[in-house]
Enzyme design. Sequence first.
Site, mmCIF file in Angstrom:
data_model
loop_
_atom_site.group_PDB
_atom_site.id
_atom_site.type_symbol
_atom_site.label_atom_id
_atom_site.label_comp_id
_atom_site.label_asym_id
_atom_site.label_seq_id
_atom_site.Cartn_x
_atom_site.Cartn_y
_atom_site.Cartn_z
ATOM 1 N N SER A 146 0.841 -1.201 0.000
ATOM 2 C CA SER A 146 0.000 0.000 0.000
ATOM 3 C C SER A 146 0.874 1.247 0.000
ATOM 4 C CB SER A 146 -0.861 -0.040 1.265
ATOM 5 O OG SER A 146 -1.407 1.234 1.508
ATOM 6 N N TYR B 266 -2.313 -1.293 10.891
ATOM 7 C CA TYR B 266 -2.585 -1.896 9.578
ATOM 8 C C TYR B 266 -1.473 -1.536 8.597
ATOM 9 C CZ TYR B 266 -4.129 -2.083 4.770
ATOM 10 O OH TYR B 266 -4.141 -2.301 3.406
ATOM 11 N N LYS C 19 2.010 -3.684 6.496
ATOM 12 C CA LYS C 19 2.477 -3.683 5.095
ATOM 13 C C LYS C 19 3.976 -3.415 5.046
ATOM 14 C CE LYS C 19 -1.474 -4.567 3.379
ATOM 15 N NZ LYS C 19 -1.718 -5.913 2.892
#
Length: 343
Positions: free
Chosen positions: A127, A152, A156
Amino acid sequence: MKHKIIVTGGCGYIGSHTVIALMENDFEVIILDDLSNSNEQILDRITKITGRKPEFVKVDLKDLDHVHNVFGHFRDADAVIHFAAHKAVSESVQEPLKYYQNNLYSLINTLISQQENGIHNIIFSSSATVYGNPDTLPITEKNKTQRPFSPYGNTKKIAEEILEDVVLVSPDFSAISLRYFNPIGAHESGQIGEFPNGIPNNLMPYITQTAAGVREKLMVFGNDYPTKDGTPIRDYIHVVDLAEAHVLALKRLLNKEQESQLEIFNLGTGDGYSVLEVIQSFESVTGSKLNFEITGRRDGDVPKLFASTDLAKEKLGWSANRKLDEMISSSWKWEQNLREELI
Ligand code: NAD
Ligand code: UDP
């Protein structure tokens, strides 16, 4: 012989669009998903669109024994595309361990099972959040990464670091990490699209649900950013363009065209739109007024993010074809179909 591809999280939003693109390109697909944020009915829709049913195994990727067992059945697979993850930013702030556990164990168990079964290629869903608040725009893959604001986002960043370490000691192993900007839109059939669990976090599903009467009003999080109209700018990318990029990345892996064992590509359009511009486009595409109100900033939001897409163009031969209008009209068509079905 068709190439066999294991797609984790293939029942989800981006995964299901990618499964269709893979099947349309004659790949054989095996979906692994625990349905924690999706529904098995998606398989019938994929079958309706492609004329073939993908193989499906319900498995929680956190469960190493089960994952190991499942991969043992598909050891002739050529690659994995790993979408499976939890993705709600605000929930991850409230429940960080749930996110570290799910997103990192899922990746680690997938990698272990790949190594045990000689499946040497992986494409990972990353992302733009790994860039934090970038110093320079447009963002190239050479921009430095920063610790993302949310757990979150941090999963990544950590996942990419895991991949870096794994390729160092595995000469046969190849990985491509794709850093998505803001995926929106839906399949042209109106049969598949994004179906957020509960109240949407993201802008586009919040807009379509507001227009459909499911939500009363969209709250615009801040209009005092240093941008043209004060609202944050993002690089929205059509999910079908994104799906097509995965097919090209996969071909690059399978044809051994990589220049390094871990390659990273931005996937965006290169164009930035503000929140108010997205709302205006939505109103002009649908011919209806959207109920919205300006409110305070949301924690962790950065003013401007948009991609340089040069590298994906040069190395993958990919660039996004679909414009904002098409992203919005397909999202709206999907939302309307969904509401009709639920009535
Ligand atoms: P999604 O929630 O629609 O799809 C994820 C799928 O993974 C779901 O079907 C879910 O059931 C499954 N899953 C989750 N945990 C699992 C587990 N432990 N075992 C098996 N299956 C599991 O999400 P999406 O929008 O399609 O996102 C796909 C990937 O792209 C994710 O890794 C996400 O973090 C990443 N990503 C998404 C966006 C976005 O805005 N949608 C942006 C950047 C990156
Ligand atoms: N946004 C908003 N209201 C919402 C959801 C999002 O104003 O209900 C804004 C948000 O502040 C950001 C943009 O829309 O500037 C895109 O947000 P989204 O959550 O979709 O993507 P991300 O924050 O991951 O870029």
